[in-house]
Design a protein around this motif. Structure first.
Motif, mmCIF file in Angstrom:
data_model
loop_
_atom_site.group_PDB
_atom_site.id
_atom_site.type_symbol
_atom_site.label_atom_id
_atom_site.label_comp_id
_atom_site.label_asym_id
_atom_site.label_seq_id
_atom_site.Cartn_x
_atom_site.Cartn_y
_atom_site.Cartn_z
ATOM 1 N N LYS A 315 5.436 0.620 -15.910
ATOM 2 C CA LYS A 315 4.043 1.072 -15.876
ATOM 3 C C LYS A 315 3.286 0.462 -14.698
ATOM 4 O O LYS A 315 2.236 0.967 -14.304
ATOM 5 N N TRP A 316 3.828 -0.596 -14.105
ATOM 6 C CA TRP A 316 3.163 -1.246 -12.976
ATOM 7 C C TRP A 316 3.482 -0.540 -11.658
ATOM 8 O O TRP A 316 2.743 -0.664 -10.691
ATOM 9 N N GLY A 317 4.592 0.171 -11.613
ATOM 10 C CA GLY A 317 4.931 1.023 -10.485
ATOM 11 C C GLY A 317 5.134 0.294 -9.163
ATOM 12 O O GLY A 317 5.334 -0.924 -9.115
ATOM 13 N N VAL A 318 5.091 1.072 -8.086
ATOM 14 C CA VAL A 318 5.273 0.544 -6.731
ATOM 15 C C VAL A 318 3.971 0.735 -5.961
ATOM 16 O O VAL A 318 3.127 1.558 -6.323
ATOM 17 N N SER A 319 3.833 -0.019 -4.882
ATOM 18 C CA SER A 319 2.604 0.017 -4.096
ATOM 19 C C SER A 319 2.944 0.128 -2.619
ATOM 20 O O SER A 319 3.752 -0.650 -2.098
ATOM 21 N N GLU A 320 2.350 1.114 -1.951
ATOM 22 C CA GLU A 320 2.581 1.263 -0.503
ATOM 23 C C GLU A 320 2.128 0.015 0.245
ATOM 24 O O GLU A 320 2.771 -0.428 1.193
ATOM 25 N N GLU A 321 1.004 -0.539 -0.192
ATOM 26 C CA GLU A 321 0.484 -1.749 0.460
ATOM 27 C C GLU A 321 1.456 -2.909 0.300
ATOM 28 O O GLU A 321 1.728 -3.654 1.257
ATOM 29 N N GLU A 322 2.004 -3.070 -0.907
ATOM 30 C CA GLU A 322 2.953 -4.158 -1.148
ATOM 31 C C GLU A 322 4.244 -3.940 -0.364
ATOM 32 O O GLU A 322 4.841 -4.895 0.147
ATOM 33 N N ILE A 323 4.686 -2.685 -0.253
ATOM 34 C CA ILE A 323 5.899 -2.387 0.509
ATOM 35 C C ILE A 323 5.726 -2.806 1.963
ATOM 36 O O ILE A 323 6.603 -3.445 2.551
ATOM 37 N N GLU A 324 4.578 -2.472 2.544
ATOM 38 C CA GLU A 324 4.339 -2.856 3.935
ATOM 39 C C GLU A 324 4.267 -4.373 4.086
ATOM 40 O O GLU A 324 4.818 -4.945 5.036
ATOM 41 N N GLU A 325 3.609 -5.016 3.136
ATOM 42 C CA GLU A 325 3.453 -6.471 3.186
ATOM 43 C C GLU A 325 4.788 -7.190 3.051
ATOM 44 O O GLU A 325 5.060 -8.161 3.761
ATOM 45 N N ARG A 326 5.645 -6.699 2.146
ATOM 46 C CA ARG A 326 6.899 -7.399 1.854
ATOM 47 C C ARG A 326 8.064 -6.947 2.722
ATOM 48 O O ARG A 326 8.953 -7.746 3.037
ATOM 49 N N PHE A 327 8.079 -5.656 3.095
ATOM 50 C CA PHE A 327 9.270 -5.111 3.738
ATOM 51 C C PHE A 327 9.011 -4.523 5.121
ATOM 52 O O PHE A 327 9.922 -3.998 5.755
ATOM 53 N N GLY A 328 7.757 -4.596 5.594
ATOM 54 C CA GLY A 328 7.459 -4.196 6.958
ATOM 55 C C GLY A 328 6.976 -2.766 7.110
ATOM 56 O O GLY A 328 7.123 -1.929 6.216
#
Length: 375
Positions: A315-328
């Motif tokens: 239910k917490w899903g994925v985040s585009e912002e977090e993807i950029e922050e963590r994986f570039g």
């Protein structure tokens, strides 16, 4: 914050659908516990002194252990790790093992959460699966556990079983929701190669349930669970009063964990390791101070893929912002491009905070995840 998983590889008899590593040779139990205690000592530095928030006894059938053996294992862990006094400590159990005396014993040992392998409240299906208990024992086990103070109870059910009717499935759900269970894990039957069910399916002596019937059973599960106060927080997991499985949620959120016992996996944020899937080889290797696990260092692509595969299920899903922050930026751009084909399909709920699967999306979750990961 970290977790510990302990794989207890023993079963008194094998279920026909299960492909987890297990053995019915319980004569190895004492040697296994000795080896397990040694492994705790060998890997005590793996989690870098992080606080242990969850401990999970899985299997196999952990309830083949005596209450004293459970206490013995927990004592060693408490001696070598910093365990939060309020840690969630789960034991998977078969209903027929949960006698009043056994429940009292494991509660005193430190178990504060039970995951009870019900699978069905229909005796004919329990017999087909080669389960050891019947429906009456399942109900009695749950009621006794609640009476003795286990307020955090989880139970498993399987749908999509061969010849499982909608009426039987609804009856099993009604029974489950009438009991003091705060967490439900409900899985569709999978035919794993090497299991009797798989062999019988290939031979034609067992017939797979029609897909439309499986879909109906899944929808019935979610509708009835929500009507009874449960929240679906992961594809196969539902909880009341936010009593999510802290241990499994930590897996999905990428938290570090140490796996102990044969076939157990570990994750430290940068690498994964997995123990040998043989209790005899495990015991021998640890006694001889030989290697008993393999290890893989994760690339950035691996880490991105694992984030997608685990988080989008929840239910917490994925985040585009977090993807950029963590994986570039490059991985974030790839994700955005792949995501675009689903934006108008009604399979994803997209907002500023997170991207999650809709009910429609749950049915094609494998397809969506395959598109979002990097090959």
């Amino acid at each position: 914050m970290a977790g510990i998983y302990i794989h207890i590889p023993f079963c008194r008899q094998k279920c026909y659908y299960c492909d987890f590593y297990k053995t019915v040779n319980t004569s190895l139990q004492l040697d296994f516990i000795k080896a397990l205690k040694s492994e705790v000592n060998l890997r005590k530095n793996y989690l870098n002194n992080e606080s242990i928030e969850t401990i999970y006894f899985g299997g196999g059938t952990p309830s083949v252990l005596t209450a004293l053996q459970v206490a013995e294992i927990l004592a060693v862990i408490n001696n070598e790790f910093i365990v939060n006094p309020n840690a969630e400590i789960t034991l998977e159990a078969n209903p027929d093992d949960l006698t009043t005396d056994y429940l009292k014993g494991i509660k005193q040992a430190g178990i504060n959460r039970l995951s009870i392998g019900i699978q069905s409240f229909q005796n004919r299906h329990l017999e087909k699966m080669n389960r050891r208990h019947d429906s009456a024992q399942a109900i009695e086990a749950i009621e006794n556990a609640a009476t003795l103070g286990f307020s955090n109870l989880s139970a498993d059910l399987i749908y999509g079983l061969p010849d499982l009717t909608q009426k039987e499935w609804e009856e099993s759900l009604d029974t489950m929701f009438s009991l003091p269970v705060k967490h439900l894990s409900a899985y569709h039957l999978t035919y794993h190669e090497g299991t009797p069910f798989y062999t019988w399916l290939k031979k034609g002596t067992l017939k797979e349930l029609k897909e439309t019937d499986s879909v109906d059973q899944f929808n019935t599960l979610i509708d009835r669970a929500v009507a009874n106060g449960y929240e679906q927080y992961e594809i196969s997991n539902l909880a009341k009063d936010q009593l999510y499985s802290k241990h499994n949620t930590a897996y999905w959120m990428g938290t570090k964990y140490l796996g102990l016992g044969p076939s157990a996996h570990s994750f430290d944020g940068n690498s994964r390791s997995w123990n040998i899937s043989s209790v005899e080889a495990y015991i021998k290797a640890i006694a001889g101070k030989n290697s008993y696990f393999e290890e893989e260092v994760l690339s950035e692509k691996d880490k991105y893929n694992e984030y997608i595969l685990t988080r989008i299920r929840t239910k917490w899903g994925v985040s585009e912002e977090e993807i950029e922050e963590r994986f570039g930026v490059k991985n974030a751009q790839y994700f955005s491009e792949q995501l675009s084909k689903y934006k108008e399909a009604g399979v994803l709920q997209i907002n500023d905070r997170a991207i999650t699967l809709t009910r429609k999306g749950l049915f094609i979750s494998d397809e969506i995840m395959a598109d979002l990961i990097i090959i």
